[in-house]
Design a protein around this motif. Sequence first.
Motif, PDB file in Angstrom:
ATOM      1  N   GLU A  19      14.988  -2.114  39.088  1.00  0.00           N
ATOM      2  CA  GLU A  19      14.209  -4.270  38.636  1.00  0.00           C
ATOM      3  C   GLU A  19      13.735  -4.001  37.329  1.00  0.00           C
ATOM      4  O   GLU A  19      13.842  -5.103  36.908  1.00  0.00           O
ATOM      5  CB  GLU A  19      13.453  -3.301  39.271  1.00  0.00           C
ATOM      6  N   ASP A 276      11.372  -6.470  51.103  1.00  0.00           N
ATOM      7  CA  ASP A 276      11.960  -6.981  50.492  1.00  0.00           C
ATOM      8  C   ASP A 276      12.929  -6.938  49.646  1.00  0.00           C
ATOM      9  O   ASP A 276      13.572  -5.336  49.804  1.00  0.00           O
ATOM     10  CB  ASP A 276      10.991  -6.522  49.538  1.00  0.00           C
ATOM     11  N   ARG A 281      10.667  -6.459  42.961  1.00  0.00           N
ATOM     12  CA  ARG A 281      10.437  -6.488  43.616  1.00  0.00           C
ATOM     13  C   ARG A 281       9.390  -7.761  43.991  1.00  0.00           C
ATOM     14  O   ARG A 281       9.040  -8.194  43.246  1.00  0.00           O
ATOM     15  CB  ARG A 281       9.783  -4.942  44.198  1.00  0.00           C
ATOM     16  N   THR A 297      12.815  -2.152  52.033  1.00  0.00           N
ATOM     17  CA  THR A 297      12.867  -2.492  50.466  1.00  0.00           C
ATOM     18  C   THR A 297      15.067  -2.373  50.682  1.00  0.00           C
ATOM     19  O   THR A 297      15.337  -1.893  51.948  1.00  0.00           O
ATOM     20  CB  THR A 297      12.907  -1.554  49.586  1.00  0.00           C
TER      21      THR A 297
END
Length: 430
Positions: A19, A276, A281, A297
Amino acid sequence: MALLTLGINHRTAPLELRERVAFTPERMAEAFAALRATSGASEAAILSTCNRTEIYLAGDDDCAYTVLRWLSGFHGLDTAELENAMYVHRDADAVRHMMRVASGLDSMVLGEPQILGQLKDAYALARDHNASGTCLSRLFEQSFTVAKRVRTETAIGENPVSVAYAAVSMANHIFSDMSRNRALLIGAGQTIELVARHLADAGVTQFLVANRTLERAQALAEARGGRGILLSEIPGVLGDVDIVISSTASPLPILGKGAVERALKGRKHRPYFMVDIAVPRDIEPEVASLADVFLYTVDDLRQVIEENVRSREGAAREAENLISAGTQTFLSQLRALDAVATLKQFRQRAEYLRDIEIEKALRTLRNGGDPETVLRSMGRGITNKLLHEPSIQVRKATSEGRVEVTRWLRELHQLEVQEDDVIPTTPEKL
């Protein structure tokens, strides 16, 4: 033309690193400008999804470490940390890798179809920024062709296996009868569209779709008999939903722990199921610590995905054969392009030498020279100029032991091998 691919994915890097390396749409123009200036590559493309960030380059130099340092600096990361998670593919391996990505063979979900659309978007983005030239364009197009063959000629996509499908499968473990549950979907892209379809197939009939653009949210929600809302309206509806699945391109979390805590107060221990799928996120990780909340996740979906993917392994082997053939086809096309460029230069040089001799002959004729003598002299001049440099290079190569140059010369000009030219392979008898 050298090809290079650098990247990280779900196999080489944890979610926390992926991310941080993801490119937001707002910074793409800046990224393309800086990447091309730093790498020196003539062509570039960037793919950034929840499971991978990859950079594709075409040029004359091997600039892997230069790009690694640029990528680290662009995202404010330690170069050593990123290097440990980075993979690099060159030339034929880079071609094969893109085709495997396009066909879904390098995905967390084997054979998942969403990656092909994401790769097409990456190609379109590179073209929009004038970053993709002849070489990368041909590579993308060939990869799309191979991916289509994989889809139509193998059973890789017969069973519905995707991140979206895995998310809905997990919801089935939480709720015994999903027709009683209301779903809130955050985002309105392809992944959320697929989630909505799988939820509907599982029995969910009540949908809310929240998005930054209301029109897009309404269009997706109304297709399932639901209602579209803005992201700012989420706190007001959160207490009335049971399933929350989010996938946006937001650089910051959309749903925080505080909002979920407030919504829980009126639910009387009715559980929340949240997934998610976004990178970065959308839902604050701290939400997972709350009672009655099951938050997952993309990495948490791995086990479900692995169970569903076994049925596709045989098809994957067939797909690998198609990819190998596609790789060879592309490399042949690339070599042909190089040959065309070389032949063009060869012809231009020959025409340049020819023109010099023609101008010399015309001057002699204007000065009263004998036409026959001038023509013969011009013919000898053209022949000598065309053969001078090749003759020097052939002699040099032969003296260095590179006898294959002589064989190539004979093949190019279809020259017959004379007996006197043959080198004996066995000692003569005395």
